[in-house]
Design a protein around this motif. Structure first.
Motif, PDB file in Angstrom:
ATOM      1  N   ARG A  31       0.819  -1.215   0.000  1.00 19.58           N
ATOM      2  CA  ARG A  31       0.000   0.000   0.000  1.00 19.58           C
ATOM      3  C   ARG A  31       0.852   1.264   0.000  1.00 19.58           C
ATOM      4  O   ARG A  31       0.514   2.252  -0.668  1.00 19.58           O
ATOM      5  CB  ARG A  31      -0.932   0.002   1.213  1.00 19.58           C
ATOM      6  CG  ARG A  31      -1.867   1.212   1.223  1.00 19.58           C
ATOM      7  CD  ARG A  31      -2.778   1.242   2.424  1.00 19.58           C
ATOM      8  NE  ARG A  31      -3.684   2.364   2.369  1.00 19.58           N
ATOM      9  CZ  ARG A  31      -4.544   2.662   3.342  1.00 19.58           C
ATOM     10  NH1 ARG A  31      -4.615   1.917   4.435  1.00 19.58           N
ATOM     11  NH2 ARG A  31      -5.339   3.722   3.220  1.00 19.58           N
ATOM     12  N   ASP A  32       1.968   1.249   0.746  1.00 15.58           N
ATOM     13  CA  ASP A  32       2.809   2.446   0.806  1.00 15.58           C
ATOM     14  C   ASP A  32       3.284   2.867  -0.575  1.00 15.58           C
ATOM     15  O   ASP A  32       3.440   4.059  -0.845  1.00 15.58           O
ATOM     16  CB  ASP A  32       4.022   2.202   1.716  1.00 15.58           C
ATOM     17  CG  ASP A  32       3.644   2.110   3.186  1.00 15.58           C
ATOM     18  OD1 ASP A  32       2.477   2.422   3.513  1.00 15.58           O
ATOM     19  OD2 ASP A  32       4.495   1.701   3.994  1.00 15.58           O
ATOM     20  N   GLY A  33       3.537   1.909  -1.447  1.00 13.02           N
ATOM     21  CA  GLY A  33       4.020   2.235  -2.779  1.00 13.02           C
ATOM     22  C   GLY A  33       2.977   2.873  -3.667  1.00 13.02           C
ATOM     23  O   GLY A  33       3.317   3.459  -4.700  1.00 13.02           O
ATOM     24  N   PHE A  34       1.703   2.750  -3.281  1.00 16.27           N
ATOM     25  CA  PHE A  34       0.619   3.254  -4.120  1.00 16.27           C
ATOM     26  C   PHE A  34      -0.043   4.509  -3.540  1.00 16.27           C
ATOM     27  O   PHE A  34      -1.205   4.794  -3.846  1.00 16.27           O
ATOM     28  CB  PHE A  34      -0.429   2.163  -4.335  1.00 16.27           C
ATOM     29  CG  PHE A  34       0.006   1.086  -5.285  1.00 16.27           C
ATOM     30  CD1 PHE A  34       0.081   1.328  -6.645  1.00 16.27           C
ATOM     31  CD2 PHE A  34       0.359  -0.180  -4.810  1.00 16.27           C
ATOM     32  CE1 PHE A  34       0.488   0.337  -7.530  1.00 16.27           C
ATOM     33  CE2 PHE A  34       0.759  -1.177  -5.690  1.00 16.27           C
ATOM     34  CZ  PHE A  34       0.825  -0.912  -7.046  1.00 16.27           C
ATOM     35  N   GLU A  35       0.696   5.259  -2.730  1.00 13.20           N
ATOM     36  CA  GLU A  35       0.105   6.454  -2.129  1.00 13.20           C
ATOM     37  C   GLU A  35      -0.324   7.460  -3.192  1.00 13.20           C
ATOM     38  O   GLU A  35      -1.400   8.055  -3.102  1.00 13.20           O
ATOM     39  CB  GLU A  35       1.096   7.086  -1.151  1.00 13.20           C
ATOM     40  CG  GLU A  35       1.277   6.278   0.131  1.00 13.20           C
ATOM     41  CD  GLU A  35       2.234   6.931   1.094  1.00 13.20           C
ATOM     42  OE1 GLU A  35       2.915   7.916   0.689  1.00 13.20           O
ATOM     43  OE2 GLU A  35       2.304   6.480   2.254  1.00 13.20           O
TER      44      GLU A  35
END
Length: 299
Positions: A31-35
């Motif tokens: 999820r962090d990569g898709f902020e």
């Protein structure tokens, strides 16, 4: 070099910008990569939390409305844990989607057996109508992902931290010939290619490279084996040993042939170690592969 997972995040973020039909469904992982994607497309980037069955169910529901869903988490949580939903919500309902895994067979040994999925491709083999891509390099992962999102079928893209040093052109169908010889055929799947090439250096064998394993390229194998002649085939896969031996046997059913399937063994390795140690323990490092391939082919 970036990892396949890094490339997946970057490529999917761009694809969401380019194609309004696409949606991304996550279960916390990555999820962090898709902020940025979440801010830009809050209606098409959905995080369901640690609910892998819901991950598949939500993606299938989107597909029923005409959306092309990309569903992503670790392989063990994407294929094994929600298998009933993969079977029914996607397969039984006749809708498509793109499953993109991370973690491979043993990318994160410290995570324990819960985070390992050597049986994922074999499990999908029990279902009809799946295309399975196993890229061996981030460039190949990007090309196969871009191809997968354009259709309406069911596609599994299996990503791993293990990678070959150089990416090769991929078409999404068929095996490519890397080396030609007369003493047998060795099929290297995805990230196993570098080890297979090192293991077969100087051996009189044909090496085929496979980044798409389902559907299995039966005509390509027959051509490489010498259609109409006895065939000796070794398949080196980065997941459960023997996963593709039935497909190879079917391809050569009317010919005298022998098939050896090399891959991850069924025995659980209970010490964490590192990925390279798991490769060696399963006999998938270059040294062990050379002994096993040469012994089977009598070279």
């Amino acid at each position: 070099m970036d990892t396949m997972r890094d490339r997946f995040i970057a490529t999917t973020t761009r694809l969401l910008d380019e194609d309004p039909r696409l949606a991304l469904v996550l279960a916390e992982i990555s999820r962090d990569g898709f902020e940025r994607a979440e801010r830009a497309h809050p209606d098409r980037m959905v995080n369901v939390g640690i609910r892998e069955q819901l991950l598949i169910g939500a993606g299938a529901g989107m597909a029923l409305t005409g959306v092309r869903p990309i569903m992503h988490t670790f392989a063990s949580f994407l294929v094994e844990r929600p298998f009933e939903q993969v079977k029914l919500d996607l397969g039984h309902q006749g809708v498509g989607g793109v499953l993109v895994s991370a973690g491979g067979s043993y990318d994160w040994p410290a995570g324990g057996f819960t985070h390992m999925a050597p049986g994922d491709v074999a499990l999908l083999d029990t279902l009809d109508g799946w295309t399975v891509h196993v890229p061996g390099h981030p460039d190949e992962a990007e090309a196969l992902l871009r191809q997968a999102v354009t259709g309406d079928d069911r596609v599994y893209v299996r990503l791993s931290l293990q990678s070959n040093g150089t990416g090769r052109p991929v078409t999404g169908s068929g095996f490519s010939t890397v080396r030609q010889g007369g003493g047998g055929v060795v099929i290297a799947v995805g990230p196993m290619l570098d080890n297979v090439l090192a293991a077969t250096e100087g051996l009189d064998v044909t090496v085929l490279y496979a980044t798409t394993v389902r559907p299995f390229d039966a005509p390509g194998l027959r051509r490489a084996a010498g259609d109409g002649t006895p065939a000796d085939v070794v398949i080196v896969e980065p997941y459960l040993a023997g996963t593709s031996t039935a497909a190879a046997n079917d391809a050569l059913a009317d010919l005298p042939h022998r098939v050896l399937g090399l891959g991850v063994g069924r025995g659980e390795l209970r010490r964490y170690g590192q990925m390279a140690e798991h490769l060696a323990a399963h006999g998938l490092d270059a040294h062990a592969l050379r002994l096993r391939i040469a012994g089977f082919l009598h070279l």
